[in-house]
Design a protein around this motif. Structure first.
Motif, PDB file in Angstrom:
ATOM      1  N   LEU A  53     -31.082 -30.605 -14.713  1.00 12.88           N
ATOM      2  CA  LEU A  53     -29.938 -30.085 -15.632  1.00 12.88           C
ATOM      3  C   LEU A  53     -29.846 -28.593 -15.597  1.00 12.88           C
ATOM      4  O   LEU A  53     -28.590 -28.084 -15.253  1.00 12.88           O
ATOM      5  N   ALA A  54     -30.852 -27.776 -15.263  1.00 15.47           N
ATOM      6  CA  ALA A  54     -30.886 -26.525 -15.179  1.00 15.47           C
ATOM      7  C   ALA A  54     -30.389 -26.138 -13.583  1.00 15.47           C
ATOM      8  O   ALA A  54     -29.432 -25.267 -13.168  1.00 15.47           O
ATOM      9  N   GLU A  55     -30.567 -26.966 -12.675  1.00 22.22           N
ATOM     10  CA  GLU A  55     -30.000 -26.948 -11.238  1.00 22.22           C
ATOM     11  C   GLU A  55     -28.468 -26.939 -11.484  1.00 22.22           C
ATOM     12  O   GLU A  55     -27.520 -26.469 -10.831  1.00 22.22           O
ATOM     13  N   ARG A  56     -28.034 -27.836 -12.187  1.00 20.71           N
ATOM     14  CA  ARG A  56     -26.408 -28.124 -12.411  1.00 20.71           C
ATOM     15  C   ARG A  56     -25.844 -26.983 -13.196  1.00 20.71           C
ATOM     16  O   ARG A  56     -24.747 -26.432 -12.849  1.00 20.71           O
ATOM     17  N   ALA A  57     -26.742 -26.463 -13.914  1.00 21.53           N
ATOM     18  CA  ALA A  57     -25.992 -25.107 -14.620  1.00 21.53           C
ATOM     19  C   ALA A  57     -26.103 -23.823 -13.593  1.00 21.53           C
ATOM     20  O   ALA A  57     -25.013 -23.234 -13.784  1.00 21.53           O
ATOM     21  N   TYR A  58     -26.848 -23.909 -12.685  1.00 21.66           N
ATOM     22  CA  TYR A  58     -26.818 -22.735 -11.846  1.00 21.66           C
ATOM     23  C   TYR A  58     -25.705 -22.926 -10.949  1.00 21.66           C
ATOM     24  O   TYR A  58     -24.807 -22.273 -10.628  1.00 21.66           O
ATOM     25  N   GLU A  59     -25.351 -24.294 -10.433  1.00 22.84           N
ATOM     26  CA  GLU A  59     -24.268 -24.738  -9.524  1.00 22.84           C
ATOM     27  C   GLU A  59     -22.891 -24.327 -10.350  1.00 22.84           C
ATOM     28  O   GLU A  59     -21.971 -23.760  -9.670  1.00 22.84           O
ATOM     29  N   ALA A  60     -22.782 -24.681 -11.467  1.00 17.80           N
ATOM     30  CA  ALA A  60     -21.654 -24.352 -12.393  1.00 17.80           C
ATOM     31  C   ALA A  60     -21.380 -23.005 -12.518  1.00 17.80           C
ATOM     32  O   ALA A  60     -20.312 -22.495 -12.341  1.00 17.80           O
TER      33      ALA A  60
END
Length: 124
Positions: A15-22
């Motif tokens: 989820l942290a990775e997805r937040a970076y991506e966003a």
């Protein structure tokens, strides 16, 4: 190492990775992002923040300790990120950033909606 006192829930690494991506996608596609604790705080206070990223490795922790409470008060979704270096990298800057906010999502609209729903499940 234990989590800082302001961390209220565990964020899975994916989820942290997805937040970076966003954050990166919003920045690159012409969205509006705020970097740093002061700009992030203003975005939340004004009700403009769609997603807030808060680093866990901030020293002293009091720098960002007010953000989770403020986000909850203003109904802004926030996620904890392991390192401020990752936030800085996603923002395209050479230094770390304690916090960041996405105000306008650009092409990251669906990704942000997905993150918001997952965070809401975590917090319940």
């Amino acid at each position: 190492m234990s989590k800082p006192f302001y961390v209220r829930f565990e964020v899975p690494p994916e989820l942290a990775e997805r937040a970076y991506e966003a954050l990166k996608k919003a920045r690159e596609s012409g969205g509006k992002v705020k970097k740093g604790t002061n700009e992030t705080t203003k975005a939340v206070e004004r009700g403009l923040a769609k997603l807030v990223l808060i680093a866990e490795d901030v020293d002293p922790p009091e720098v960002v300790a007010h953000l989770p409470l403020l986000c909850e008060e203003r109904k802004a979704t926030f996620v904890y990120i392991p390192t401020k270096g990752n936030i800085g990298e996603a923002l395209g800057i050479s230094v770390g950033s304690s916090a960041a906010a996405i105000e306008e999502s650009g092409d990251a609209e669906n990704l942000i909606a997905e993150i918001v729903s997952k965070v809401n499940e975590l917090v319940k």
